[in-house]
Design a protein around this motif. Structure first.
Motif, PDB file in Angstrom:
ATOM      1  N   PHE A   1      46.479  25.855  13.912  1.00 41.93           N
ATOM      2  CA  PHE A   1      47.837  26.303  14.207  1.00 41.93           C
ATOM      3  C   PHE A   1      48.244  25.609  15.505  1.00 41.93           C
ATOM      4  N   GLU A   2      49.427  25.026  15.521  1.00 44.73           N
ATOM      5  CA  GLU A   2      49.918  24.324  16.705  1.00 44.73           C
ATOM      6  C   GLU A   2      50.774  25.250  17.560  1.00 44.73           C
ATOM      7  N   VAL A   3      50.402  25.391  18.816  1.00 45.85           N
ATOM      8  CA  VAL A   3      51.243  26.141  19.751  1.00 45.85           C
ATOM      9  C   VAL A   3      51.920  25.110  20.649  1.00 45.85           C
ATOM     10  N   PRO A   4      53.244  24.950  20.527  1.00 47.33           N
ATOM     11  CA  PRO A   4      53.927  23.884  21.267  1.00 47.33           C
ATOM     12  C   PRO A   4      53.964  24.153  22.772  1.00 47.33           C
ATOM     13  N   ALA A   5      54.010  23.105  23.557  1.00 45.31           N
ATOM     14  CA  ALA A   5      54.089  23.239  25.012  1.00 45.31           C
ATOM     15  C   ALA A   5      55.283  24.103  25.388  1.00 45.31           C
ATOM     16  N   GLY A   6      55.031  25.135  26.185  1.00 45.79           N
ATOM     17  CA  GLY A   6      56.095  26.016  26.639  1.00 45.79           C
ATOM     18  C   GLY A   6      56.753  26.818  25.530  1.00 45.79           C
ATOM     19  N   GLY A   7      56.146  26.849  24.379  1.00 47.00           N
ATOM     20  CA  GLY A   7      56.773  27.521  23.245  1.00 47.00           C
ATOM     21  C   GLY A   7      55.876  28.561  22.608  1.00 47.00           C
ATOM     22  N   THR A   8      56.264  28.999  21.405  1.00 47.98           N
ATOM     23  CA  THR A   8      55.533  30.059  20.726  1.00 47.98           C
ATOM     24  C   THR A   8      55.205  29.655  19.291  1.00 47.98           C
ATOM     25  N   PHE A   9      54.194  30.313  18.763  1.00 48.88           N
ATOM     26  CA  PHE A   9      53.850  30.169  17.351  1.00 48.88           C
ATOM     27  C   PHE A   9      53.603  31.577  16.845  1.00 48.88           C
ATOM     28  N   GLU A  10      54.356  31.960  15.820  1.00 49.71           N
ATOM     29  CA  GLU A  10      54.279  33.345  15.368  1.00 49.71           C
ATOM     30  C   GLU A  10      53.437  33.491  14.103  1.00 49.71           C
ATOM     31  N   LEU A  11      52.523  34.444  14.160  1.00 52.51           N
ATOM     32  CA  LEU A  11      51.743  34.829  12.979  1.00 52.51           C
ATOM     33  C   LEU A  11      52.317  36.150  12.505  1.00 52.51           C
ATOM     34  N   LYS A  12      52.802  36.194  11.258  1.00 53.32           N
ATOM     35  CA  LYS A  12      53.447  37.415  10.787  1.00 53.32           C
ATOM     36  C   LYS A  12      53.296  37.534   9.276  1.00 53.32           C
ATOM     37  N   PRO A  13      53.478  38.752   8.756  1.00 49.72           N
ATOM     38  CA  PRO A  13      53.396  38.924   7.302  1.00 49.72           C
ATOM     39  C   PRO A  13      54.410  38.025   6.605  1.00 49.72           C
TER      40      PRO A  13
ATOM     41  N   GLY B   1      50.811  22.437  25.403  1.00 49.30           N
ATOM     42  CA  GLY B   1      50.534  23.007  24.091  1.00 49.30           C
ATOM     43  C   GLY B   1      49.049  23.000  23.793  1.00 49.30           C
ATOM     44  N   ASP B   2      48.670  23.709  22.767  1.00 48.05           N
ATOM     45  CA  ASP B   2      47.260  23.753  22.366  1.00 48.05           C
ATOM     46  C   ASP B   2      47.217  24.014  20.866  1.00 48.05           C
ATOM     47  N   ARG B   3      46.018  23.930  20.322  1.00 49.62           N
ATOM     48  CA  ARG B   3      45.851  24.188  18.903  1.00 49.62           C
ATOM     49  C   ARG B   3      44.774  25.228  18.686  1.00 49.62           C
ATOM     50  N   VAL B   4      45.046  26.162  17.797  1.00 50.34           N
ATOM     51  CA  VAL B   4      44.024  27.120  17.382  1.00 50.34           C
ATOM     52  C   VAL B   4      43.212  26.426  16.288  1.00 50.34           C
ATOM     53  N   VAL B   5      41.925  26.270  16.540  1.00 50.79           N
ATOM     54  CA  VAL B   5      41.108  25.526  15.579  1.00 50.79           C
ATOM     55  C   VAL B   5      40.039  26.397  14.925  1.00 50.79           C
ATOM     56  N   GLY B   6      40.035  27.682  15.262  1.00 51.02           N
ATOM     57  CA  GLY B   6      39.065  28.563  14.628  1.00 51.02           C
ATOM     58  C   GLY B   6      39.290  29.992  15.078  1.00 51.02           C
ATOM     59  N   ALA B   7      38.696  30.933  14.351  1.00 50.36           N
ATOM     60  CA  ALA B   7      38.826  32.338  14.707  1.00 50.36           C
ATOM     61  C   ALA B   7      37.629  33.088  14.155  1.00 50.36           C
ATOM     62  N   SER B   8      37.297  34.191  14.825  1.00 53.24           N
ATOM     63  CA  SER B   8      36.180  35.004  14.349  1.00 53.24           C
ATOM     64  C   SER B   8      36.386  36.450  14.764  1.00 53.24           C
ATOM     65  N   SER B   9      35.743  37.346  14.048  1.00 54.87           N
ATOM     66  CA  SER B   9      35.804  38.774  14.351  1.00 54.87           C
ATOM     67  C   SER B   9      34.527  39.421  13.857  1.00 54.87           C
ATOM     68  N   PRO B  10      33.995  40.384  14.633  1.00 59.45           N
ATOM     69  CA  PRO B  10      32.764  41.046  14.201  1.00 59.45           C
ATOM     70  C   PRO B  10      32.930  41.857  12.925  1.00 59.45           C
ATOM     71  N   VAL B  11      34.172  42.199  12.533  1.00 56.21           N
ATOM     72  CA  VAL B  11      34.356  43.002  11.323  1.00 56.21           C
ATOM     73  C   VAL B  11      34.493  42.158  10.057  1.00 56.21           C
ATOM     74  N   ALA B  12      34.546  40.838  10.229  1.00 59.48           N
ATOM     75  CA  ALA B  12      34.757  39.957   9.072  1.00 59.48           C
ATOM     76  C   ALA B  12      33.648  38.913   8.977  1.00 59.48           C
ATOM     77  N   GLY B  13      33.302  38.568   7.758  1.00 60.42           N
ATOM     78  CA  GLY B  13      32.314  37.520   7.542  1.00 60.42           C
ATOM     79  C   GLY B  13      32.802  36.198   8.094  1.00 60.42           C
ATOM     80  N   ARG B  14      34.092  35.944   7.911  1.00 62.65           N
ATOM     81  CA  ARG B  14      34.722  34.771   8.507  1.00 62.65           C
ATOM     82  C   ARG B  14      36.219  35.027   8.588  1.00 62.65           C
ATOM     83  N   VAL B  15      36.882  34.222   9.431  1.00 66.10           N
ATOM     84  CA  VAL B  15      38.331  34.358   9.593  1.00 66.10           C
ATOM     85  C   VAL B  15      38.973  33.006   9.307  1.00 66.10           C
ATOM     86  N   GLU B  16      39.909  33.000   8.373  1.00 63.87           N
ATOM     87  CA  GLU B  16      40.597  31.761   8.006  1.00 63.87           C
ATOM     88  C   GLU B  16      42.004  31.747   8.588  1.00 63.87           C
ATOM     89  N   MET B  17      42.549  30.540   8.702  1.00 66.17           N
ATOM     90  CA  MET B  17      43.946  30.375   9.108  1.00 66.17           C
ATOM     91  C   MET B  17      44.749  30.023   7.863  1.00 66.17           C
TER      92      MET B  17
END
Ligand SMILES: [Cu+2]
Length: 145
Positions: free
Chosen positions: A82-94, A48-64
């Motif tokens: 955001f926690e992505v479990p070992a061998g599993g998924t983490f869904e980002l959705k509306p 597993g891993d964790r998303v600890v930040g995000a960025s995009s050239p079109v945005a001043g900043r990107v939040e989780m």
């Protein structure tokens, strides 16, 4: 929060990456909008891993953000990972966990692709392109299986 679109980018990943992003997408934004969303399914093929930040050239900043219910009201709350479990998924959705593109530098147009980079705690940077779907879309227009 109604200006996002959908994406179907195929993501090129370094061979060592254990977390991949499937169908990253966002929604088109109306003129003058300052925020947009970011959605995808994160999948871990190993540890597993964790998303600890995000960025995009079109945005001043990107939040989780996560969406939480407070009484009858659904509210968004910023989180630090955001926690992505070992061998599993983490869904980002509306309506659920999502990325929030803040201080947009320009409107997002349907059909274009928007670069986005996720920072993983262990896996380094995960680069992708969000496909911009139509305004108000609830899911990607062309799901990829
Ligand atoms: Cu949000």
């Amino acid at each position: 929060m109604r200006y996002w679109l959908i994406a179907i980018a195929l993501v090129a990943l370094p061979a060592w990456a254990q977390v991949s992003a499937e169908r990253p997408w966002t929604r088109a934004t109306p003129p003058g909008a300052k925020v947009g969303g970011g959605f995808m399914q994160l999948r871990s093929s190993g540890a597993g891993d964790r998303v600890v930040g995000a960025s995009s050239p079109v945005a001043g900043r990107v939040e989780m953000h996560v969406t939480v219910r407070e009484g009858d009201v659904m509210k968004m709350r910023e989180v630090t990972a955001f926690e992505v479990p070992a061998g599993g998924t983490f869904e980002l959705k509306p309506g659920g966990a999502h990325l929030m593109l803040m201080d947009l530098k320009r409107p997002l147009k349907k059909g274009e692709k928007v670069p986005l980079t996720l920072k993983l705690e262990k896996g380094g940077e995960l680069k992708m392109e969000l496909t911009v779907e139509e305004m108000g879309a609830r899911q990607p227009a062309h799901p990829r299986h």
